[in-house]
Design a protein around this motif. Structure first.
Motif, PDB file in Angstrom:
ATOM      1  N   GLU A   1      -8.120   1.256  -8.546  1.00  0.00           N
ATOM      2  CA  GLU A   1      -9.099   2.251  -8.084  1.00  0.00           C
ATOM      3  C   GLU A   1      -9.139   3.463  -9.024  1.00  0.00           C
TER       4      GLU A   1
ATOM      5  N   THR B   1       7.086   0.741  -1.640  1.00  0.00           N
ATOM      6  CA  THR B   1       7.208  -0.039  -0.405  1.00  0.00           C
ATOM      7  C   THR B   1       6.067  -1.040  -0.226  1.00  0.00           C
TER       8      THR B   1
ATOM      9  N   SER C   1       4.493   6.422   4.199  1.00  0.00           N
ATOM     10  CA  SER C   1       5.090   6.677   5.515  1.00  0.00           C
ATOM     11  C   SER C   1       6.143   5.655   5.925  1.00  0.00           C
ATOM     12  N   ASN C   2       6.320   4.614   5.138  1.00  0.00           N
ATOM     13  CA  ASN C   2       7.328   3.602   5.502  1.00  0.00           C
ATOM     14  C   ASN C   2       8.723   4.111   5.133  1.00  0.00           C
TER      15      ASN C   2
ATOM     16  N   SER D   1       3.239  -4.160  -1.631  1.00  0.00           N
ATOM     17  CA  SER D   1       3.356  -5.528  -2.136  1.00  0.00           C
ATOM     18  C   SER D   1       3.758  -5.508  -3.623  1.00  0.00           C
ATOM     19  N   ILE D   2       3.074  -4.714  -4.431  1.00  0.00           N
ATOM     20  CA  ILE D   2       3.422  -4.621  -5.852  1.00  0.00           C
ATOM     21  C   ILE D   2       4.788  -3.936  -6.016  1.00  0.00           C
TER      22      ILE D   2
ATOM     23  N   GLY E   1      -1.218  -6.563  -0.369  1.00  0.00           N
ATOM     24  CA  GLY E   1      -1.452  -5.534   0.636  1.00  0.00           C
ATOM     25  C   GLY E   1      -2.770  -5.791   1.355  1.00  0.00           C
TER      26      GLY E   1
HETATM   27  P1  NDP Z   1       0.161  -2.011  -0.367  1.00  0.00           P
HETATM   28  O1  NDP Z   1      -0.729  -1.540   0.711  1.00  0.00           O
HETATM   29  O2  NDP Z   1       1.015  -3.196  -0.123  1.00  0.00           O
HETATM   30  O3  NDP Z   1       1.127  -0.801  -0.822  1.00  0.00           O
HETATM   31  C1  NDP Z   1       0.615   0.446  -1.105  1.00  0.00           C
HETATM   32  C2  NDP Z   1       1.717   1.409  -1.483  1.00  0.00           C
HETATM   33  O4  NDP Z   1       1.146   2.717  -1.643  1.00  0.00           O
HETATM   34  C3  NDP Z   1       2.798   1.560  -0.416  1.00  0.00           C
HETATM   35  O5  NDP Z   1       4.014   1.898  -1.029  1.00  0.00           O
HETATM   36  C4  NDP Z   1       2.273   2.739   0.411  1.00  0.00           C
HETATM   37  O6  NDP Z   1       3.293   3.418   1.122  1.00  0.00           O
HETATM   38  C5  NDP Z   1       1.701   3.620  -0.672  1.00  0.00           C
HETATM   39  N1  NDP Z   1       0.614   4.472  -0.187  1.00  0.00           N
HETATM   40  C6  NDP Z   1      -0.377   4.119   0.665  1.00  0.00           C
HETATM   41  N2  NDP Z   1      -1.192   5.165   0.888  1.00  0.00           N
HETATM   42  C7  NDP Z   1      -0.705   6.192   0.165  1.00  0.00           C
HETATM   43  C8  NDP Z   1      -1.092   7.557   0.008  1.00  0.00           C
HETATM   44  N3  NDP Z   1      -2.163   8.067   0.626  1.00  0.00           N
HETATM   45  N4  NDP Z   1      -0.348   8.334  -0.817  1.00  0.00           N
HETATM   46  C9  NDP Z   1       0.737   7.841  -1.446  1.00  0.00           C
HETATM   47  N5  NDP Z   1       1.157   6.573  -1.325  1.00  0.00           N
HETATM   48  C10 NDP Z   1       0.442   5.758  -0.526  1.00  0.00           C
HETATM   49  O7  NDP Z   1      -0.758  -2.240  -1.646  1.00  0.00           O
HETATM   50  P2  NDP Z   1      -0.550  -3.291  -2.835  1.00  0.00           P
HETATM   51  O8  NDP Z   1       0.837  -3.228  -3.332  1.00  0.00           O
HETATM   52  O9  NDP Z   1      -1.149  -4.581  -2.452  1.00  0.00           O
HETATM   53  O10 NDP Z   1      -1.538  -2.664  -3.943  1.00  0.00           O
HETATM   54  C11 NDP Z   1      -1.213  -1.508  -4.692  1.00  0.00           C
HETATM   55  C12 NDP Z   1      -2.253  -1.352  -5.792  1.00  0.00           C
HETATM   56  O11 NDP Z   1      -2.117  -2.449  -6.695  1.00  0.00           O
HETATM   57  C13 NDP Z   1      -3.689  -1.391  -5.289  1.00  0.00           C
HETATM   58  O12 NDP Z   1      -4.479  -0.516  -6.043  1.00  0.00           O
HETATM   59  C14 NDP Z   1      -4.125  -2.825  -5.542  1.00  0.00           C
HETATM   60  O13 NDP Z   1      -5.507  -2.936  -5.773  1.00  0.00           O
HETATM   61  C15 NDP Z   1      -3.353  -3.138  -6.815  1.00  0.00           C
HETATM   62  N6  NDP Z   1      -3.084  -4.573  -6.988  1.00  0.00           N
HETATM   63  C16 NDP Z   1      -2.344  -5.251  -6.081  1.00  0.00           C
HETATM   64  C17 NDP Z   1      -2.094  -6.609  -6.209  1.00  0.00           C
HETATM   65  C18 NDP Z   1      -1.217  -7.341  -5.243  1.00  0.00           C
HETATM   66  O14 NDP Z   1      -0.925  -8.515  -5.471  1.00  0.00           O
HETATM   67  N7  NDP Z   1      -0.786  -6.738  -4.159  1.00  0.00           N
HETATM   68  C19 NDP Z   1      -2.665  -7.360  -7.321  1.00  0.00           C
HETATM   69  C20 NDP Z   1      -3.406  -6.553  -8.257  1.00  0.00           C
HETATM   70  C21 NDP Z   1      -3.601  -5.209  -8.078  1.00  0.00           C
HETATM   71  P3  NDP Z   1       3.646   2.958   2.653  1.00  0.00           P
HETATM   72  O15 NDP Z   1       4.267   1.594   2.534  1.00  0.00           O
HETATM   73  O16 NDP Z   1       4.615   3.990   3.122  1.00  0.00           O
HETATM   74  O17 NDP Z   1       2.353   2.953   3.397  1.00  0.00           O
END
Ligand code: NDP
Ligand code: MG
Length: 388
Positions: free
Chosen positions: A124, A10, A37-38, A12-13, A203
Motif C-alpha cells: 500500500e 505479529t 494491538s496483539n 502473517s509476514i 492476513g
Molecule cells: P496481517 O494483518 O497478518 O499483519 C499486519 C501487521 O501489521 C500486524 O503485525 C499488525 O499488528 C500490524 N498492524 C495492523 N494495523 C496496524 C496499524 N494501524 N499500525 C501499526 N501496525 C499495524 O497482514 P499481512 O502480514 O498479511 O500483510 C502485511 C503487509 O504485507 C500487507 O501490506 C500485505 O499486502 C503485504 N503482503 C502480505 C503477504 C502475505 O502473504 N501475508 C504477501 C504479500 C504482501 P496486530 O497483529 O497487533 O494487529
C-alpha cells in the motif's frame, strides 16, 4: 550479521520472517519488533528474540506490555510516532515493512529517510505514494527489496540485467477462491467464504483483496513504481497453481520467469538476506506434483476492482491513494458483513469520482485524500442494506 527492525511482527509476514530469523541465528539479529494491538504475541516474540526495543502502536496496550517485560532490558514504546524514531537507530540495518495498509507509509518513509535498506511487504505504501517513495529512495541511495512474491520474482529475474531492456512484466494471479465465477454468484458470497484462499495463507485484508483481484491491481501499481515502468508495460495473467511467480519479457523477446512452491518465507528470506541466497530446508518444487501449469486472461468485467485499480494507475496523481483508502474501508466492512462483495467495487468507484483529483500530490495531499476517501467510503457503507 544483519540487524532487523520487523514492523508488523505479529502478522502473517512478520511471524514468517521470525521463522526465517530463527532458522539463521548466525545471519540475523532482531533489533526492533512492532505490533498494533496483539500484545500477547508481541510479548512472546520479545521474550524469544530479545530485541533492543519494541513498539506497540495501540497506546491502550502499552502498560500491559511494559509490565510483562519489566524484568528484561527491552525498551518499550507506544504510538505510531515511535515507529518513525526506532527505524532510524544506528543499530538497525534493514527494516522489514510488514504493517498492513496506509498505516505502514510513515514508518517506511522514515526508514528510507534514515538511509536504511527496506524489505518492503507493505504494498500500500507504493500504491499510495509510489512516486514520492521512490524519489526519496533514489535521493538517499536506499535499496528497496520487494517481499511481495510477484515483485520478488521480477526482481530476481532482473539481477544482472539492464532495466532499459525490459519490454514488459507479467504479474501472475492465482485468481483467488472465486476464479471462473460470475457476478450472479458473487452477489451472495460472505467474508468467511472469501477468506478461503486456495494457495496462500495470509492476513485477512490481503486475502479479501485476492478474492476481489484488488490485490493484483495494487500489485500493478506497486510494480510500476518499484521497477520504473510505463503503464502499458504491466500485464496480468491468471495462473491458478501459483508456481510461476511472475515473468519479465526483454527487448530481444526472451522471457524469464521465477518459479517455486507458493511459500512466502522464500521471498521474505530473499529480501532480508539480499544479496545473499541462503540454503534452507523449504519443500522443493517438483514437476511430478504439477503435471499442468495453466494460464488464462483475467476477467476484468466480473472482478471490477482489478479494472478500477488499473484505471487509477493510468489516471495517476492521487487516484491510487483514493482507491486504496476506499478499499481499506470496504474490506474492513466486508469482513464485518456490513457491505456486500459487489458493493465494494461500487463504493471504491464512487470514492474516486468524489475526491478531487490532484495531479502532483505532496505527502500532505496524500494524507488529505486518504482521509477524505475514508470518510466518504464510510458514509456509503452506512447506506448499504447490510449495515442496518
Ligand atoms: P496481517 O494483518 O497478518 O499483519 C499486519 C501487521 O501489521 C500486524 O503485525 C499488525 O499488528 C500490524 N498492524 C495492523 N494495523 C496496524 C496499524 N494501524 N499500525 C501499526 N501496525 C499495524 O497482514 P499481512 O502480514 O498479511 O500483510 C502485511 C503487509 O504485507 C500487507 O501490506 C500485505 O499486502 C503485504 N503482503 C502480505 C503477504 C502475505 O502473504 N501475508 C504477501 C504479500 C504482501 P496486530 O497483529 O497487533 O494487529
Ligand atoms: Mg503478491
Amino acid at each position: 550479521m544483519k540487524r532487523l527492525a520487523i514492523l508488523g511482527s505479529t502478522g502473517s509476514i512478520g511471524t514468517q520472517a521470525l521463522d526465517v530469523v530463527a532458522a539463521h541465528p548466525e545471519m540475523f539479529e532482531v533489533e526492533v519488533l512492532s505490533a498494533h494491538s496483539n500484545s500477547a504475541l508481541l510479548v512472546q516474540q520479545a521474550q524469544r528474540f530479545n530485541p533492543n526495543a519494541i513498539v506497540v502502536t495501540d497506546n491502550s496496550k502499552y502498560q500491559e506490555v511494559k509490565d510483562a517485560l519489566s524484568h528484561l532490558p527491552i525498551k518499550v514504546f507506544s504510538g505510531a510516532e515511535a515507529l518513525n524514531d526506532v527505524v532510524q537507530w544506528d543499530t538497525v540495518d534493514t527494516v522489514l515493512a510488514a504493517i498492513v495498509g496506509f498505516a505502514g507509509l510513515s514508518s517506511t518513509l522514515a526508514a528510507i529517510n534514515a538511509g536504511k535498506r527496506v524489505a518492503l511487504a507493505n504494498k500500500e505504501t507504493l500504491v499510495v505514494a509510489g512516486e514520492l517513495v521512490m524519489q526519496l529512495a533514489q535521493e538517499k541511495k536506499v535499496e528497496i527489496i520487494p517481499v511481495d512474491s510477484e515483485h520478488s520474482a521480477i526482481f530476481q529475474c532482473l539481477v544482472g540485467e539492464n532495466p532499459n531492456n525490459i519490454e514488459k512484466v507479467i504479474l501472475t494471479a492465482s485468481g483467488g477462491p472465486f476464479l471462473g465465477r460470475k457476478p450472479n454468484y458473487l452477489v451472495n458470497v460472505k467474508a468467511s467464504h472469501a477468506l478461503q484462499h486456495p494457495n496462500w495463507t495470509m492476513g485477512a485484508k490481503i486475502t479479501i483483496d485476492s478474492a476481489t483481484l484488488m490485490n493484483k491491481g495494487l500489485e500493478m501499481i506497486e510494480a510500476k513504481w518499484l521497477f520504473g515502468l510505463q503503464n502499458d508495460q504491466i500485464e496480468v495473467i491468471v495462473h491458478p497453481q501459483s508456481i510461476v511467480h511472475s515473468l519479465v519479457q526483454f527487448t530481444d523477446s526472451s522471457v524469464k520467469a521465477q518459479m517455486g512452491l507458493p511459500d512466502m518465507k522464500l521471498p521474505i528470506q530473499y529480501a532480508i538476506a539480499y544479496p545473499h541466497r541462503i540454503h534452507n530446508d523449504f519443500k522443493r518444487f517438483s514437476f511430478r506434483d504439477f503435471a499442468k501449469l495453466t494460464f488464462e486472461q483475467p476477467d476484468y468485467k466480473t472482478f471490477r476492482n482489478l479494472a478500477l485499480a488499473k484505471e487509477a494507475m493510468y489516471r495517476g496523481g492521487n487516484s491510487p491513494c483514493v482507491l486504496n483508502a476506499a478499499n481499506e474501508v470496504v474490506v474492513h466492512s466486508f469482513l464485518q458483513n456490513k457491505v456486500s462483495f459487489i458493493e465494494m467495487s461500487d463504493i471504491i468507484e464512487k470514492a474516486i469520482e468524489h475526491v478531487a483529483f490532484v495531479e502532483h500530490p505532496t505527502l500532505e495531499d496524500y494524507k488529505h485524500s486518504d482521509a477524505e476517501a475514508r470518510i466518504y467510503a464510510t458514509e456509503l457503507v452506512k447506506q448499504s442494506q447490510l449495515s442496518y
